[in-house]
Design a protein around this motif. Structure first.
Motif, PDB file in Angstrom:
ATOM      1  N   GLN A  20       9.170   0.005  -6.711  1.00 33.40           N
ATOM      2  CA  GLN A  20       9.453  -1.178  -7.521  1.00 33.40           C
ATOM      3  C   GLN A  20      10.951  -1.430  -7.641  1.00 33.40           C
ATOM      4  O   GLN A  20      11.409  -2.570  -7.520  1.00 33.40           O
ATOM      5  N   GLU A  21      11.707  -0.365  -7.866  1.00 28.47           N
ATOM      6  CA  GLU A  21      13.150  -0.525  -8.042  1.00 28.47           C
ATOM      7  C   GLU A  21      13.858  -0.795  -6.725  1.00 28.47           C
ATOM      8  O   GLU A  21      14.692  -1.707  -6.626  1.00 28.47           O
ATOM      9  N   TYR A  22      13.509  -0.035  -5.694  1.00 30.60           N
ATOM     10  CA  TYR A  22      14.231  -0.123  -4.430  1.00 30.60           C
ATOM     11  C   TYR A  22      13.910  -1.409  -3.673  1.00 30.60           C
ATOM     12  O   TYR A  22      14.794  -2.030  -3.074  1.00 30.60           O
ATOM     13  N   HIS A  28       0.846  -1.197   0.000  1.00 31.07           N
ATOM     14  CA  HIS A  28       0.000   0.000   0.000  1.00 31.07           C
ATOM     15  C   HIS A  28       0.881   1.247   0.000  1.00 31.07           C
ATOM     16  O   HIS A  28       1.758   1.411   0.853  1.00 31.07           O
ATOM     17  N   LEU A  29       0.638   2.141  -0.974  1.00 33.27           N
ATOM     18  CA  LEU A  29       1.309   3.432  -1.050  1.00 33.27           C
ATOM     19  C   LEU A  29       0.269   4.546  -0.984  1.00 33.27           C
ATOM     20  O   LEU A  29      -0.901   4.337  -1.294  1.00 33.27           O
ATOM     21  N   HIS A  30       0.738   5.749  -0.653  1.00 35.28           N
ATOM     22  CA  HIS A  30      -0.178   6.884  -0.537  1.00 35.28           C
ATOM     23  C   HIS A  30      -0.307   7.697  -1.823  1.00 35.28           C
ATOM     24  O   HIS A  30      -1.156   8.583  -1.904  1.00 35.28           O
ATOM     25  N   CYS A  31       0.535   7.416  -2.820  1.00 31.44           N
ATOM     26  CA  CYS A  31       0.422   8.132  -4.093  1.00 31.44           C
ATOM     27  C   CYS A  31       1.118   7.341  -5.188  1.00 31.44           C
ATOM     28  O   CYS A  31       1.969   6.480  -4.912  1.00 31.44           O
ATOM     29  N   ARG A  32       0.771   7.643  -6.428  1.00 30.90           N
ATOM     30  CA  ARG A  32       1.357   6.962  -7.579  1.00 30.90           C
ATOM     31  C   ARG A  32       2.784   7.430  -7.861  1.00 30.90           C
ATOM     32  O   ARG A  32       3.571   6.698  -8.473  1.00 30.90           O
ATOM     33  N   GLU A  33       3.110   8.631  -7.443  1.00 36.30           N
ATOM     34  CA  GLU A  33       4.390   9.238  -7.813  1.00 36.30           C
ATOM     35  C   GLU A  33       5.597   8.459  -7.291  1.00 36.30           C
ATOM     36  O   GLU A  33       6.697   8.578  -7.847  1.00 36.30           O
ATOM     37  N   ILE A  34       5.440   7.692  -6.228  1.00 33.61           N
ATOM     38  CA  ILE A  34       6.576   6.967  -5.660  1.00 33.61           C
ATOM     39  C   ILE A  34       6.603   5.501  -6.081  1.00 33.61           C
ATOM     40  O   ILE A  34       7.497   4.763  -5.666  1.00 33.61           O
ATOM     41  N   ALA A  35       5.657   5.072  -6.911  1.00 42.73           N
ATOM     42  CA  ALA A  35       5.541   3.655  -7.267  1.00 42.73           C
ATOM     43  C   ALA A  35       6.792   3.125  -7.972  1.00 42.73           C
ATOM     44  O   ALA A  35       7.261   2.018  -7.679  1.00 42.73           O
ATOM     45  N   ASP A  36       7.332   3.901  -8.902  1.00 42.15           N
ATOM     46  CA  ASP A  36       8.532   3.441  -9.622  1.00 42.15           C
ATOM     47  C   ASP A  36       9.701   3.255  -8.671  1.00 42.15           C
ATOM     48  O   ASP A  36      10.476   2.297  -8.792  1.00 42.15           O
ATOM     49  N   ASP A  37       9.849   4.170  -7.729  1.00 41.97           N
ATOM     50  CA  ASP A  37      10.922   4.067  -6.741  1.00 41.97           C
ATOM     51  C   ASP A  37      10.759   2.811  -5.893  1.00 41.97           C
ATOM     52  O   ASP A  37      11.724   2.093  -5.602  1.00 41.97           O
ATOM     53  N   VAL A  83       9.888  -5.182  -6.199  1.00 45.92           N
ATOM     54  CA  VAL A  83       8.555  -5.768  -6.232  1.00 45.92           C
ATOM     55  C   VAL A  83       7.899  -5.473  -7.572  1.00 45.92           C
ATOM     56  O   VAL A  83       8.218  -4.491  -8.246  1.00 45.92           O
ATOM     57  N   ASP A  84       6.978  -6.333  -7.947  1.00 48.47           N
ATOM     58  CA  ASP A  84       6.245  -6.166  -9.192  1.00 48.47           C
ATOM     59  C   ASP A  84       5.134  -5.140  -9.015  1.00 48.47           C
ATOM     60  O   ASP A  84       4.529  -5.037  -7.938  1.00 48.47           O
ATOM     61  N   ALA A  85       4.844  -4.417 -10.073  1.00 50.63           N
ATOM     62  CA  ALA A  85       3.808  -3.383 -10.021  1.00 50.63           C
ATOM     63  C   ALA A  85       2.438  -3.944  -9.678  1.00 50.63           C
ATOM     64  O   ALA A  85       1.588  -3.234  -9.132  1.00 50.63           O
ATOM     65  N   SER A  86       2.211  -5.226  -9.984  1.00 50.33           N
ATOM     66  CA  SER A  86       0.906  -5.838  -9.716  1.00 50.33           C
ATOM     67  C   SER A  86       0.600  -5.917  -8.224  1.00 50.33           C
ATOM     68  O   SER A  86      -0.557  -6.046  -7.833  1.00 50.33           O
ATOM     69  N   LYS A  87       1.633  -5.837  -7.377  1.00 47.57           N
ATOM     70  CA  LYS A  87       1.420  -5.878  -5.927  1.00 47.57           C
ATOM     71  C   LYS A  87       0.979  -4.536  -5.368  1.00 47.57           C
ATOM     72  O   LYS A  87       0.434  -4.459  -4.272  1.00 47.57           O
ATOM     73  N   ILE A  88       1.249  -3.461  -6.094  1.00 51.15           N
ATOM     74  CA  ILE A  88       1.092  -2.118  -5.546  1.00 51.15           C
ATOM     75  C   ILE A  88      -0.346  -1.624  -5.670  1.00 51.15           C
ATOM     76  O   ILE A  88      -0.960  -1.694  -6.736  1.00 51.15           O
ATOM     77  N   VAL A  89      -0.855  -1.113  -4.557  1.00 47.91           N
ATOM     78  CA  VAL A  89      -2.182  -0.508  -4.508  1.00 47.91           C
ATOM     79  C   VAL A  89      -2.037   0.887  -3.909  1.00 47.91           C
ATOM     80  O   VAL A  89      -1.366   1.066  -2.886  1.00 47.91           O
ATOM     81  N   VAL A  90      -2.640   1.870  -4.549  1.00 49.52           N
ATOM     82  CA  VAL A  90      -2.529   3.264  -4.101  1.00 49.52           C
ATOM     83  C   VAL A  90      -3.844   3.698  -3.450  1.00 49.52           C
ATOM     84  O   VAL A  90      -4.906   3.647  -4.068  1.00 49.52           O
ATOM     85  N   LEU A  91      -3.746   4.084  -2.204  1.00 47.69           N
ATOM     86  CA  LEU A  91      -4.870   4.656  -1.465  1.00 47.69           C
ATOM     87  C   LEU A  91      -4.356   5.900  -0.752  1.00 47.69           C
ATOM     88  O   LEU A  91      -3.413   5.815   0.039  1.00 47.69           O
ATOM     89  N   PRO A  92      -4.921   7.089  -1.017  1.00 52.26           N
ATOM     90  CA  PRO A  92      -4.389   8.321  -0.428  1.00 52.26           C
ATOM     91  C   PRO A  92      -4.403   8.303   1.096  1.00 52.26           C
ATOM     92  O   PRO A  92      -5.179   7.586   1.743  1.00 52.26           O
ATOM     93  N   HIS A  93      -3.527   9.090   1.655  1.00 53.28           N
ATOM     94  CA  HIS A  93      -3.429   9.280   3.104  1.00 53.28           C
ATOM     95  C   HIS A  93      -4.761   9.799   3.637  1.00 53.28           C
ATOM     96  O   HIS A  93      -5.369  10.684   3.046  1.00 53.28           O
ATOM     97  N   PRO A  94      -5.237   9.288   4.771  1.00 53.82           N
ATOM     98  CA  PRO A  94      -6.507   9.799   5.312  1.00 53.82           C
ATOM     99  C   PRO A  94      -6.370  11.225   5.823  1.00 53.82           C
ATOM    100  O   PRO A  94      -5.275  11.677   6.187  1.00 53.82           O
ATOM    101  N   THR A  95      -7.478  11.925   5.836  1.00 55.62           N
ATOM    102  CA  THR A  95      -7.523  13.236   6.466  1.00 55.62           C
ATOM    103  C   THR A  95      -7.795  13.049   7.959  1.00 55.62           C
ATOM    104  O   THR A  95      -7.971  11.931   8.437  1.00 55.62           O
ATOM    105  N   PHE A  96      -7.831  14.148   8.686  1.00 55.05           N
ATOM    106  CA  PHE A  96      -8.034  14.080  10.126  1.00 55.05           C
ATOM    107  C   PHE A  96      -9.288  14.856  10.525  1.00 55.05           C
ATOM    108  O   PHE A  96      -9.780  15.692   9.772  1.00 55.05           O
TER     109      PHE A  96
END
Length: 398
Positions: free
Chosen positions: A187-189, A176-185, A192-205
């Protein structure tokens, strides 16, 4: 990679129906044979500060009530739309993962946060965590891991941290990531395969916004702060720690020597001389509020030394309850973040919840906060000069 809109979607397809061999559960797990499953959450959900607790806000849509057991974590509260019990665990309660996965593996799901080694004590604790997670996964339990940052803040044993975190990424069913912008990082770092990644934004308060002057006067009285409504108050909120780079911001405010900002809204600009000569203006003030992170007392001493020689820097080095958080954000005019290596910030989401302008680094998921209609509330910087300009050019609306 998949973008989702709700926390429930994160677990879709990870829970299977119970087999005959799993219909012998007892105690905490006896409901599994009736179609129920358990979502374990690590670490504990903090009910004492639920309005400012990331985990509570993340799982809040899944909870059917606010009840919690005396130990302070959620236990046995069911979501009415899906047969899922949410149970948050402490360090020693990792043993319940073993109990669950040996009794009902296909009905056991774990969502892990902040898997990291911060000191020698947590290094020893990692052995226990790894043992529990290893057998949980080996016996058929499903794992979701939220990666909050590329690496832990202020890490020790960086190589070991990387090895353990890559291991968890490899055995996790979803990342689980909070945005798409870090997905490539990711995967490389983490390899992991992109198929594992799910993006759900950070909750508000949950923000309870108070009238600024009332909040400022109350805060000034309760904390004995020499702040008046004409001042422009900048807030750095959260744990006092090295990675937040608070001292350089203190140096900037100390150098201002009480410079007065323009009191009216308008385009950014103007010189320090203009600010000082404005009769309606007040003082630029910096308020640092939050507890000192374990092992970071040297940071507090450093900023306290600067504050002792400046009359416009104020420090509240305490744990901040939710009620005082309302005062701090309502009284402040702008929130400052100065981290370098960061993907997402709970403080940034708090500031947005309180509808406060932000001065923040252009890194990780933070630029994704710049949605239509919010550009005037977000002031990004990439280096120290841009940070300085953003602070000096900020104007408090009247």
């Amino acid at each position: 990679m998949k973008q989702i809109q709700s926390i429930e979607e994160l677990y879709t397809g990870l829970i299977e129906g119970p087999g005959e061999s799993e219909c012998e559960g007892e105690g905490d797990f006896k409901g599994k044979c009736n179609g129920g499953s358990t979502l374990f959450v690590v670490p504990r959900i903090r009910y004492d500060v639920r309005r400012s607790d990331y985990l509570y806000q993340l799982y809040r849509p899944m909870l059917s009530s606010d009840r919690s057991n005396p130990s302070g974590h959620l236990d046995g509260v069911m979501n009415h739309s899906t047969p899922l019990t949410v149970r948050s665990l402490s360090f020693w309660e990792h043993r319940l993962l073993l109990k669950a996965v040996f009794q009902a593996p296909s009905r056991s799901l774990l969502h892990y946060h902040w898997f990291e080694i911060q000191d020698l004590r947590s290094l020893a604790g990692m052995v226990w965590k790894w043992f529990c997670l290893f057998w949980f996964r080996k016996r058929g339990g499903k794992i979701v891991w939220t990666i909050h940052n590329r690496m832990p803040h202020n890490p020790v044993f960086p190589r070991l941290n990387l090895v353990m975190r890559r291991w968890l990424a490899s055995v996790s069913d979803r990342i689980h990531l909070h945005c798409r912008e870090i997905a490539d990082d990711v995967q490389e770092y983490y390899r992991v395969d992109a198929s594992k990644i799910v993006v759900l934004p950070h909750p508000t308060f949950e923000a309870r916004i108070l009238e600024r002057t009332t909040a400022l006067n109350t805060l000034s009285q309760t904390r004995n702060l020499p702040i008046n409504p004409k001042d422009t108050l900048f807030l750095m909120f959260g744990q006092i720690s090295h990675y937040k780079q608070i001292p350089p911001v203190c140096d900037l405010f100390a150098a201002m020597k009480g410079a007065e900002p323009l009191a009216e809204s308008g385009p950014a600009g103007g010189t320090e001389q203009q600010a000082e000569s404005d009769p309606a203006g007040g003082v630029y003030r910096l308020l640092i509020a939050g507890p000192v992170k374990k092992g970071q007392q040297s940071v507090l001493r450093q900023i306290q030394t600067i504050a002792d020689h400046s009359d416009n820097i104020h420090i509240i080095a305490d744990w901040i309850p939710d009620e005082e958080m309302d005062l701090l954000f309502s009284a402040s005019d702008c929130v400052i973040l100065n981290m370098k290596e960061i993907w997402m910030s709970g403080v940034a989401m708090m500031a947005r919840s309180y509808q406060k302008p932000l001065i923040l680094p252009r890194t990780g998921c933070l630029p994704s906060l710049n949605q239509p209609g919010s550009s005037s509330m977000l002031h990004f910087f990439s280096d120290h000069k841009e940070l300085t300009d953003a602070i000096q050019q900020f104007r408090r609306p009247t």
